[in-house]
Scaffold this motif. Structure first.
Motif, short mmCIF file in Angstrom:
data_model
loop_
_atom_site.label_atom_id
_atom_site.label_comp_id
_atom_site.label_asym_id
_atom_site.label_seq_id
_atom_site.Cartn_x
_atom_site.Cartn_y
_atom_site.Cartn_z
N ALA A 1 -14.98 19.58 12.23
CA ALA A 1 -16.23 19.33 11.53
C ALA A 1 -16.23 17.90 11.07
O ALA A 1 -15.37 17.12 11.43
CB ALA A 1 -16.35 20.30 10.35
N TRP B 1 -22.95 26.70 8.87
CA TRP B 1 -23.03 25.40 8.22
C TRP B 1 -24.27 25.28 7.36
O TRP B 1 -24.28 24.58 6.36
CB TRP B 1 -22.98 24.28 9.26
CG TRP B 1 -21.58 24.09 9.74
CD1 TRP B 1 -21.10 24.37 10.97
CD2 TRP B 1 -20.47 23.65 8.96
NE1 TRP B 1 -19.76 24.11 11.01
CE2 TRP B 1 -19.35 23.66 9.81
CE3 TRP B 1 -20.31 23.24 7.63
CZ2 TRP B 1 -18.09 23.27 9.38
CZ3 TRP B 1 -19.05 22.86 7.21
CH2 TRP B 1 -17.95 22.88 8.09
N LEU C 1 -27.66 21.35 10.72
CA LEU C 1 -26.53 21.30 11.62
C LEU C 1 -26.95 21.33 13.06
O LEU C 1 -27.97 21.87 13.43
CB LEU C 1 -25.62 22.49 11.36
CG LEU C 1 -24.68 22.31 10.18
CD1 LEU C 1 -23.81 23.52 10.08
CD2 LEU C 1 -23.84 21.09 10.37
N VAL D 1 -20.89 16.85 5.99
CA VAL D 1 -20.50 18.02 5.21
C VAL D 1 -20.00 17.51 3.90
O VAL D 1 -19.01 16.78 3.84
CB VAL D 1 -19.39 18.81 5.93
CG1 VAL D 1 -18.88 19.91 5.04
CG2 VAL D 1 -19.95 19.37 7.22
#
Lengths: 378, 97
Positions: A258, A328, A341, A350
């Motif tokens: 991520a 997400w 996302l 994030v």
């Protein structure tokens, strides 16, 4: 007194030492060495049936001597790695918050259940750098993805790499991130670290390269399934551009990638929490294959949102993009509603709020440290 | 330890520590065995004979022979001058090694 028994026992010990030394010397000679190392002692003890009672003593001694360094700050550990002679330096890996099986090293410890000596360091150095540290530079777009950095447990490092892994994966990327045993941290670290490279890893069909590792590092991140591939992200600068999130499944290596961003904070804090020096360098040998199982236990939940929304990795079905997107979105819901996302070409930050980090009990001072580092990075 | 190693050989510090641990364990091992024997025979003093017996029991038979010679010489030393004793010890060492 007819006979001095203590001196008799002393003589017996002397004979014992001489025999042990002599055999160790023969062992060292067989390895073309003129220096007797403790590995020779261990080899002798293992080879002699009458010395079998020493196996336990040696292992206990090893744990005593080698676990202590792990309690040291990571920087000291770093120096230890650099300064210790290669073959005699073992990095025990058994101490960790959650027990993990550690593969045995070679044949030296037939009875050892947990020690995992560091392979002789013939020169493969794996720099451990936090993603946030090289913030000044964009993450290189590397064909290699998963870097098998040492797996840092709460107490120390677990070397988890193999020569083939190192060779294939390209150890020296700045994105190498020590994988932390703690599942919570683990996932986020993977998230933090692998982001930029992993996207490329995916792009390059990384699973094949990673899976080609012969029993190399196996990083088990439970159930982060298959390849969710997002379009490769543009070079990610710390705290700046959104990243792509991709989930790569490599043979036994599953990593969720991520955005690094503030995840670095999480990671850094995790590192700090475990006294891990992100800059620690671990020497890995190309000659050794370690079938390491990175923490089999992955955090069942990770608190990534401010409202204590637990995400159970085991339950998150990442089989397709939509689920990941949903995930997400949920994660981001309280943090940044604006972020979305998994668009084809955009990646969202994030954001891991500090509150969340504090909830997780990270050291505040380290948090400040990381913050300042990250601030410089921006 | 150095006596067993040729002059060009070196011993790592870790190796010395390991050997120290081994020797400590060896002493404990042999002594506990001798102690058990004494307890069985309801004696309170461990003698050299007990140690020789325990060494033989624990798989150090080759030590037994050498130590018997040593025991014999040690007893003679109490009568003979020390130079003989040291020479005898060296002889024993060479036999053992």
């Amino acid at each position: 007194m007819r006979f001095d028994t203590p001196s008799f026992l002393t003589k017996a010990c002397e004979i014992f030492v001489q025999e042990l030394s002599f055999r160790a010397w023969m062992c060292a000679n067989s390895h073309q060495r003129k220096i007797i190392l403790d590995s020779d002692i261990i080899e002798v003890v293992a080879s002699m049936e009458s010395y079998s009672f020493l196996n336990h003593a040696l292992h206990t001694d090893r744990h005593k001597h080698h676990f202590d360094p792990l309690l040291m700050p990571a920087k000291k550990l770093h120096h230890k790695f650099k300064n210790k002679p290669s073959t005699s330096h073992l990095i025990p890996s058994s101490q960790h918050l959650k027990p993990q099986p550690i593969p045995e090293f070679g044949g030296y410890f037939p009875c050892v259940s947990i020690s995992s000596p560091l392979p002789p360091t013939d020169g493969c150095h794996i720099p451990l750098t936090l993603p946030c540290l090289p913030a000044e530079e964009a993450y290189p777009l590397l064909p290699t993805t998963i870097t098998h950095a040492p797996i840092v447990t709460s107490m120390g490092f677990i070397m988890n790499n193999s020569s083939s892994n190192i060779a294939t994966l390209g150890v020296t990327t700045p994105l190498q991130l020590p994988t932390i045993a703690d599942p919570n941290i683990l996932n986020t670290c993977c998230i933090g670290t692998i982001a930029s490279t992993s996207s490329y890893c995916v792009g390059y069909g990384n699973p094949s390269s990673a899976s080609s590792q012969d029993g190399g590092a196996e990083i088990h991140y439970p159930h982060i399934p298959t390849s969710l591939q997002f379009p490769p992200a543009s070079p990610v600068v710390n705290n700046s551009v959104s990243t792509s999130i991709s989930i790569i499944e490599l043979n036994h290596i599953q990593s969720e990638v991520a955005h690094i961003g503030n995840a670095v904070h999480l990671h850094s804090d995790a590192n700090a929490a475990y006294a891990i020096d992100p800059e620690a360098t671990i020497n890995a040998s190309d000659d050794q294959h370690q079938h390491g199982n990175l923490v089999a236990e992955v955090i069942p939940t990770i608190n990534v949102s401010g409202d204590n929304k637990n995400i159970n990795w085991d339950e998150v079905d990442m089989a397709d993009d939509s689920l990941l997107i949903n995930f997400w979105e949920n994660v981001m819901m309280n943090e940044d509603p604006a972020t979305s996302l998994a668009t084809a070409s955009t990646v969202d930050l994030v954001v891991f709020p500090h509150d969340m980090l504090k909830h997780k009990g990270f050291h505040h001072e380290v948090l400040d440290d990381i913050d300042s580092t990250a601030a410089h990075a921006i | 330890m150095r006596r067993a190693v040729p002059d060009n050989g070196k011993i790592a510090k870790d190796a010395k520590e390991s050997v120290q641990e081994c020797v400590s364990e060896f002493i404990s091992f042999v002594t506990s065995e001798a102690s058990d024997k004494c307890m069985k025979e309801k004696r309170k003093t461990i003698s050299g004979e007990d140690l020789i017996w325990s060494l033989g029991t624990l798989g150090f038979e080759e030590y037994v022979e050498a130590l018997k010679h040593y025991l014999k010489l040690y007893r003679e030393v109490s009568i003979k001058p020390p130079s003989v004793f040291s020479q005898s010890c060296l002889l024993l060492h060479s036999k053992v090694c």
